[in-house]
Design an enzyme around this catalytic site. Structure first.
Site, PDB file in Angstrom:
ATOM      1  N   ARG A 181      -7.396  -0.154  -7.174  1.00 13.18           N
ATOM      2  CA  ARG A 181      -7.574   1.007  -6.289  1.00 13.18           C
ATOM      3  C   ARG A 181      -7.562   2.268  -7.170  1.00 13.18           C
ATOM      4  NH1 ARG A 181      -4.353   1.322  -0.850  1.00 13.18           N
ATOM      5  NH2 ARG A 181      -6.334   2.253  -0.207  1.00 13.18           N
ATOM      6  N   ASP A 203      -2.184  10.999  -2.408  1.00 12.60           N
ATOM      7  CA  ASP A 203      -2.477   9.957  -3.401  1.00 12.60           C
ATOM      8  C   ASP A 203      -2.735  10.554  -4.771  1.00 12.60           C
ATOM      9  OD1 ASP A 203      -3.223   8.734  -0.644  1.00 12.60           O
ATOM     10  OD2 ASP A 203      -2.890   7.072  -2.029  1.00 12.60           O
ATOM     11  N   ASN A 246      -5.775  12.412   0.075  1.00 17.80           N
ATOM     12  CA  ASN A 246      -4.904  11.588   0.917  1.00 17.80           C
ATOM     13  C   ASN A 246      -5.810  10.808   1.868  1.00 17.80           C
ATOM     14  OD1 ASN A 246      -2.214  10.753   1.730  1.00 17.80           O
ATOM     15  ND2 ASN A 246      -2.578  11.861   3.632  1.00 17.80           N
ATOM     16  N   LYS A 247      -5.204   9.990   2.688  1.00 17.28           N
ATOM     17  CA  LYS A 247      -5.957   9.114   3.594  1.00 17.28           C
ATOM     18  C   LYS A 247      -7.087   9.851   4.309  1.00 17.28           C
ATOM     19  CE  LYS A 247      -5.721   5.656   4.057  1.00 17.28           C
ATOM     20  NZ  LYS A 247      -6.676   4.801   3.292  1.00 17.28           N
ATOM     21  N   GLN A 297      -3.015   2.638   9.809  1.00 19.16           N
ATOM     22  CA  GLN A 297      -1.678   2.744   9.197  1.00 19.16           C
ATOM     23  C   GLN A 297      -0.710   3.535  10.086  1.00 19.16           C
ATOM     24  OE1 GLN A 297      -4.558   3.199   7.578  1.00 19.16           O
ATOM     25  NE2 GLN A 297      -4.467   2.519   5.464  1.00 19.16           N
ATOM     26  N   ARG A 331       0.854  -1.196   0.000  1.00 16.19           N
ATOM     27  CA  ARG A 331       0.000   0.000   0.000  1.00 16.19           C
ATOM     28  C   ARG A 331       0.892   1.251   0.000  1.00 16.19           C
ATOM     29  NH1 ARG A 331       1.613   1.920   4.007  1.00 16.19           N
ATOM     30  NH2 ARG A 331       0.443   3.838   3.659  1.00 16.19           N
ATOM     31  N   GLY A 332       0.203   2.406  -0.134  1.00 22.07           N
ATOM     32  CA  GLY A 332       0.938   3.661  -0.278  1.00 22.07           C
ATOM     33  C   GLY A 332       1.037   3.946  -1.777  1.00 22.07           C
ATOM     34  N   ALA A 333       0.722   5.181  -2.161  1.00 22.00           N
ATOM     35  CA  ALA A 333       0.576   5.498  -3.587  1.00 22.00           C
ATOM     36  C   ALA A 333       1.794   5.109  -4.435  1.00 22.00           C
ATOM     37  CB  ALA A 333       0.230   6.975  -3.749  1.00 22.00           C
TER      38      ALA A 333
HETATM   39  O1  MRU Z   1      -4.870   3.268   1.858  1.00 19.44           O
HETATM   40  P1  MRU Z   1      -3.383   3.492   1.919  1.00 19.44           P
HETATM   41  O2  MRU Z   1      -2.765   2.971   3.160  1.00 19.44           O
HETATM   42  O3  MRU Z   1      -2.696   3.032   0.662  1.00 19.44           O
HETATM   43  O4  MRU Z   1      -3.275   5.080   1.950  1.00 19.44           O
HETATM   44  C1  MRU Z   1      -2.001   5.647   1.899  1.00 19.44           C
HETATM   45  C2  MRU Z   1      -1.994   7.120   2.023  1.00 19.44           C
HETATM   46  O5  MRU Z   1      -3.018   7.768   2.073  1.00 19.44           O
HETATM   47  C3  MRU Z   1      -0.650   7.761   1.975  1.00 19.44           C
HETATM   48  O6  MRU Z   1      -0.629   8.922   2.725  1.00 19.44           O
HETATM   49  C4  MRU Z   1      -0.328   8.102   0.519  1.00 19.44           C
HETATM   50  O7  MRU Z   1      -0.519   6.990  -0.305  1.00 19.44           O
HETATM   51  C5  MRU Z   1       1.054   8.592   0.360  1.00 19.44           C
HETATM   52  S1  MRU Z   1       2.259   7.318   0.530  1.00 19.44           S
HETATM   53  C6  MRU Z   1       3.756   8.056   0.296  1.00 19.44           C
END
Ligand code: MRU
Length: 352
Positions: free
Chosen positions: A94, A242, A252-253, A201, A51-53
């Site tokens: 996603r 994201d 973002n999250k 997270q 996970r993470g963009a």
């Molecule tokens: O759902 P996730 O855990 O993939 O969400 C991640 C985030 O929102 C992060 O802040 C974002 O992807 C940036 S990661 C460098």
């Protein structure tokens, strides 16, 4: 253990699939899994094993390289149509992080240039492109860390939300990059990590990563952010992203926009840190960013021994929210710190 040694996405010429650190098992267990089929790879993204963009973009690129390697066809054209279907399947897992669809598109474009070549020439080209995407992300994150560090002073308190550290990217991370770089240089910072409901997270991943790096980190529940801000413990908010639209609105999250609103109230600068691969200038504003909706079970019962809500209660579980551009003090990409007006300035901070 140095955070730089975390090697959470692995693929090499000899591998049968892509090996990842399964983030759903953290912080309790450091478990690596090898994903060999398209179904396993897609499910790994969907279930947040990876996970993470930026990380899901890198992972999808290596997945396509791995699938091409396993494909029995002996010509590039024999592999191509299956590869396109695989790319579509991975990209649709996603919708919010633009890094995923962008990395898939880049791999498929490169694959398209190999039509008419041998299967091995295509495989080699895909492997090299995935490695380039990885190396580019490492360089972007390192540059973001350097720019972000210029905003920090010894003893500062930083509040972060979700996880935008090395395991969400390649190395250093985005929002955590300046903090990890500061630690490397012997600077002392205090970090407040929002636990980040519903998937935790911040609790499971950010506090784990920062502790391993020797950073002074304190975990708080999401609803405690106002309290720590009011007490003067936070000098800046650093969050990841994201997708950033052309006017600076940033997905973002879920919960990030609430942090930005609180930061504005308490006069605390709020920075978004992300590689230019997360900027999507094709979207005019945040209303155009697709927001992923996730299963109700993540709110109602995940992490609990028994349900913590009536089984029949409807739950609304958007994975991301959009922070309005006018709440954002600066957007930090590998090209520097972009300040408003974003509609005018952002294009200069995006990789050409
Ligand atoms: O759902 P996730 O855990 O993939 O969400 C991640 C985030 O929102 C992060 O802040 C974002 O992807 C940036 S990661 C460098």
């Amino acid at each position: 253990m140095n955070y730089e040694t975390i090697d959470h996405i692995r693929f090499n010429d000899g591998a049968d699939g892509v090996i990842i650190l399964d983030q759903t098992c953290l912080p309790g267990t450091e478990r690596y899994v090898c994903l060999t089929s398209l179904e396993e790879m897609a499910e790994a993204i969907r279930s947040l094993q990876v996970r993470g963009a930026p990380a899901i973009g890198i992972f999808a690129a290596f997945s396509l390289a791995a699938l091409a390697k396993k494909d029995p066809a002996d010509s590039a054209s024999g592999i191509l149509s299956r590869l396109r279907d695989a790319g579509d399947a991975l990209a649709s897992t996603r919708p919010t992080a633009v890094n995923l669809s962008r990395a898939v598109r880049r791999m498929l474009d490169v694959a398209g240039t190999c039509d008419g070549m041998t299967a091995d020439a295509l495989r080699d080209r895909l492997y090299r492109e995935a490695m380039t995407i990885l190396q580019e992300d490492i360089a972007m994150c390192r540059a973001i860390a350097g720019h972000g560090l210029t905003l920090l002073r010894e003893g500062d308190g930083i509040l972060t939300h979700c996880n935008a550290g090395p395991i969400a990217t390649s190395k250093y991370g985005t929002a955590l990059g300046p903090i990890l770089l500061a630690a490397e240089q012997g600077m002392h910072l205090r970090v407040y990590a929002d636990e980040t409901r519903p998937l935790l997270q911040g609790a499971r991943l950010t506090s784990w990563e920062l502790q391993r790096a020797g950073v002074d980190v304190t975990l708080i529940c999401d609803n405690m952010a106002a309290s720590v801000m009011k007490q003067g413990w936070v000098q800046a908010c650093f969050v990841g992203c994201d997708r950033i639209a052309a006017n600076g609105d940033t997905a973002n999250k879920i919960g990030t926009s609430g942090v930005a609103i609180l930061a504005r109230h308490y006069g605390i600068p709020f920075y978004v840190l992300g590689p230019s691969s997360s900027v999507d200038l094709s979207l005019a504003n945040g209303a155009e960013i697709p927001i992923e909706l996730r299963p109700e079970e993540e709110i109602r019962s995940r992490w609990y021994a028994e349900d913590m809500a009536p089984a029949s209660v409807p739950c609304y579980n958007p994975a991301f929210d959009v922070t309005d551009h006018d709440l954002i003090t600066g957007i930090i990409t590998e090209n520097g710190i972009c300040t408003p007006p974003y509609g005018q300035n952002l294009p200069d901070f995006v990789k050409k």
